[in-house]
Design a protein around this motif. Structure first.
Motif, PDB file in Angstrom:
ATOM      1  N   GLY A  82       0.813  -1.215   0.000  1.00 20.06           N
ATOM      2  CA  GLY A  82       0.000   0.000   0.000  1.00 20.06           C
ATOM      3  C   GLY A  82       0.841   1.258   0.000  1.00 20.06           C
ATOM      4  N   CYS A  83       1.962   1.230   0.706  1.00 18.27           N
ATOM      5  CA  CYS A  83       2.859   2.381   0.742  1.00 18.27           C
ATOM      6  C   CYS A  83       3.412   2.686  -0.648  1.00 18.27           C
ATOM      7  N   LEU A  84       3.841   1.669  -1.362  1.00 23.35           N
ATOM      8  CA  LEU A  84       4.364   1.858  -2.716  1.00 23.35           C
ATOM      9  C   LEU A  84       3.290   2.387  -3.653  1.00 23.35           C
ATOM     10  N   TRP A  85       2.062   1.893  -3.480  1.00 21.99           N
ATOM     11  CA  TRP A  85       0.956   2.432  -4.283  1.00 21.99           C
ATOM     12  C   TRP A  85       0.722   3.903  -3.952  1.00 21.99           C
ATOM     13  N   GLY A  86       0.797   4.253  -2.662  1.00 21.08           N
ATOM     14  CA  GLY A  86       0.606   5.641  -2.267  1.00 21.08           C
ATOM     15  C   GLY A  86       1.627   6.577  -2.893  1.00 21.08           C
ATOM     16  N   ILE A  87       2.864   6.098  -3.034  1.00 24.24           N
ATOM     17  CA  ILE A  87       3.900   6.924  -3.661  1.00 24.24           C
ATOM     18  C   ILE A  87       3.527   7.237  -5.105  1.00 24.24           C
ATOM     19  N   THR A  88       2.974   6.246  -5.820  1.00 23.73           N
ATOM     20  CA  THR A  88       2.605   6.485  -7.213  1.00 23.73           C
ATOM     21  C   THR A  88       1.428   7.452  -7.329  1.00 23.73           C
ATOM     22  N   SER A  92       2.888  15.260  -4.479  1.00 25.85           N
ATOM     23  CA  SER A  92       4.138  15.757  -3.905  1.00 25.85           C
ATOM     24  C   SER A  92       4.477  14.873  -2.713  1.00 25.85           C
ATOM     25  N   LEU A  93       5.688  14.970  -2.234  1.00 27.64           N
ATOM     26  CA  LEU A  93       6.105  14.129  -1.120  1.00 27.64           C
ATOM     27  C   LEU A  93       5.509  14.591   0.206  1.00 27.64           C
ATOM     28  N   GLU A  94       4.880  15.760   0.202  1.00 29.68           N
ATOM     29  CA  GLU A  94       4.322  16.286   1.443  1.00 29.68           C
ATOM     30  C   GLU A  94       2.832  16.017   1.591  1.00 29.68           C
ATOM     31  N   ASP A  95       2.206  15.339   0.636  1.00 28.05           N
ATOM     32  CA  ASP A  95       0.751  15.164   0.714  1.00 28.05           C
ATOM     33  C   ASP A  95       0.333  13.949   1.550  1.00 28.05           C
ATOM     34  N   GLY A  96       1.289  13.165   2.033  1.00 29.99           N
ATOM     35  CA  GLY A  96       0.981  12.072   2.946  1.00 29.99           C
ATOM     36  C   GLY A  96       0.369  10.838   2.308  1.00 29.99           C
ATOM     37  N   MET A  97       0.418  10.722   0.988  1.00 25.90           N
ATOM     38  CA  MET A  97      -0.204   9.576   0.332  1.00 25.90           C
ATOM     39  C   MET A  97       0.509   8.270   0.660  1.00 25.90           C
ATOM     40  N   ALA A  98       1.815   8.327   0.865  1.00 25.70           N
ATOM     41  CA  ALA A  98       2.545   7.101   1.221  1.00 25.70           C
ATOM     42  C   ALA A  98       2.068   6.576   2.573  1.00 25.70           C
ATOM     43  N   TRP A  99       1.880   7.478   3.543  1.00 18.92           N
ATOM     44  CA  TRP A  99       1.373   7.069   4.850  1.00 18.92           C
ATOM     45  C   TRP A  99      -0.034   6.520   4.751  1.00 18.92           C
ATOM     46  N   ARG A 100      -0.882   7.199   3.997  1.00 22.14           N
ATOM     47  CA  ARG A 100      -2.267   6.732   3.864  1.00 22.14           C
ATOM     48  C   ARG A 100      -2.322   5.400   3.134  1.00 22.14           C
ATOM     49  N   PHE A 162      16.941   4.681  -9.258  1.00 19.35           N
ATOM     50  CA  PHE A 162      16.073   5.856  -9.198  1.00 19.35           C
ATOM     51  C   PHE A 162      16.319   6.788 -10.382  1.00 19.35           C
ATOM     52  N   SER A 163      15.210   7.104 -11.090  1.00 18.12           N
ATOM     53  CA  SER A 163      15.320   7.961 -12.274  1.00 18.12           C
ATOM     54  C   SER A 163      14.487   9.231 -12.141  1.00 18.12           C
ATOM     55  N   GLY A 164      14.066   9.542 -10.920  1.00 20.99           N
ATOM     56  CA  GLY A 164      13.302  10.772 -10.705  1.00 20.99           C
ATOM     57  C   GLY A 164      11.892  10.488 -10.223  1.00 20.99           C
ATOM     58  N   PHE A 165      11.382  11.424  -9.431  1.00 23.87           N
ATOM     59  CA  PHE A 165      10.052  11.263  -8.846  1.00 23.87           C
ATOM     60  C   PHE A 165       8.967  11.162  -9.914  1.00 23.87           C
ATOM     61  N   GLU A 166       9.162  11.821 -11.035  1.00 20.68           N
ATOM     62  CA  GLU A 166       8.140  11.841 -12.085  1.00 20.68           C
ATOM     63  C   GLU A 166       8.030  10.504 -12.811  1.00 20.68           C
ATOM     64  N   ASN A 170       6.694   3.783 -13.349  1.00 18.50           N
ATOM     65  CA  ASN A 170       7.457   2.611 -13.758  1.00 18.50           C
ATOM     66  C   ASN A 170       7.675   1.668 -12.583  1.00 18.50           C
ATOM     67  N   MET A 171       7.902   2.259 -11.405  1.00 22.86           N
ATOM     68  CA  MET A 171       8.072   1.447 -10.201  1.00 22.86           C
ATOM     69  C   MET A 171       6.831   0.630  -9.917  1.00 22.86           C
ATOM     70  N   TRP A 172       5.652   1.232 -10.064  1.00 21.68           N
ATOM     71  CA  TRP A 172       4.422   0.496  -9.784  1.00 21.68           C
ATOM     72  C   TRP A 172       4.223  -0.641 -10.779  1.00 21.68           C
TER      73      TRP A 172
END
Length: 224
Positions: A82-88, A92-100, A162-166, A170-172
């Motif tokens: 779920g954390c990896l899905w939240g990152i996708t 932004s890194l501050e919106d807390g989607m990884a935690w959710r 790692f090739s960038g946040f954008e 591809n990670m997902w």
């Protein structure tokens, strides 16, 4: 910003929460390996030597502590997924989607665990094959440990590539590919267990379709 250009995002910043979850998973793995040797052995055999699981003696059954530790690893695999899905899904890194995403994954892991237990009780009552149901529980529990270890390895690999946040989509794609390969192996192991117990294959097909393939497809459609 630097001269009007956004500063690059460090990979450790992007994968901070997955790395923490991976560290917790490795610590729990160490506990399983050092304190619960039987559960560890059964987990290893379930992946590449399933006949050894069938042939084990009664005193090779896992202890309660090992079973609970193994379940904890399995639930943690859901949290990491779920954390990896939240990152996708993050803008932004501050919106807390990884935690959710991790929280949703954790909750889904507990629901899946309880639902599988309830379905197993019903299945054992219908088929009168409690031993076979117990073996199905074992296969699922042990294979879920392998899912966590595969996800941890993938997190480390993605960190090095790692090739960038954008480009996190591809990670997902890598995560879902790994997940489907793991599901296929788990289903093969479960069908092998049914055949080894000489059960009616119809019950096995019903189980795979209703409690494995169906929910997996629905989850894939939702997360995709």
């Amino acid at each position: 910003m630097f001269e009007g250009q956004p500063l690059p995002i460090a990979p450790l910043h992007v994968y901070e929460l997955p790395l923490w979850l991976s560290l917790i998973g490795l610590c729990a793995t160490a506990v399983l390996r050092l304190q619960f040797e039987r559960e560890w052995a059964l987990t290893m055999w379930s992946a590449y030597q399933i006949k050894r699981v069938w042939q084990r003696l009664a005193d090779e059954s896992a202890r309660t502590g090992g079973t609970l530790t193994s379940h904890a690893l399995g639930v943690l695999s859901w949290a990491l997924l779920g954390c990896l899905w939240g990152i996708t899904q993050s803008q932004s890194l501050e919106d807390g989607m990884a935690w959710r995403g991790a929280q949703w994954g954790l909750g889904l892991g507990f629901i899946t665990l309880l639902g599988r237990q309830l379905a197993g009780w019903v299945g054992a009552w219908v088929t009168l094959e409690w031993e076979a149901v117990q073996r199905g529980y074992e296969v699922d529990r042990h294979m879920r440990n392998w899912l966590l270890w595969l996800l941890i390895a993938l997190v480390c690999w993605e960190l090095s590539q790692f090739s960038g946040f954008e480009h996190r989509e591809n990670m997902w794609g890598h995560v879902t590919g790994l997940w489907w390969l793991w599901l296929a192996l788990k289903w093969v192991r479960q069908i092998q267990s049914l055949l080894q117990k000489r059960l009616q294959i119809g019950w096995g097909i019903v189980y795979i379709c209703t409690l494995e393939i169906g929910p997996s497809l629905l989850l894939y459609e939702y997360l995709g």
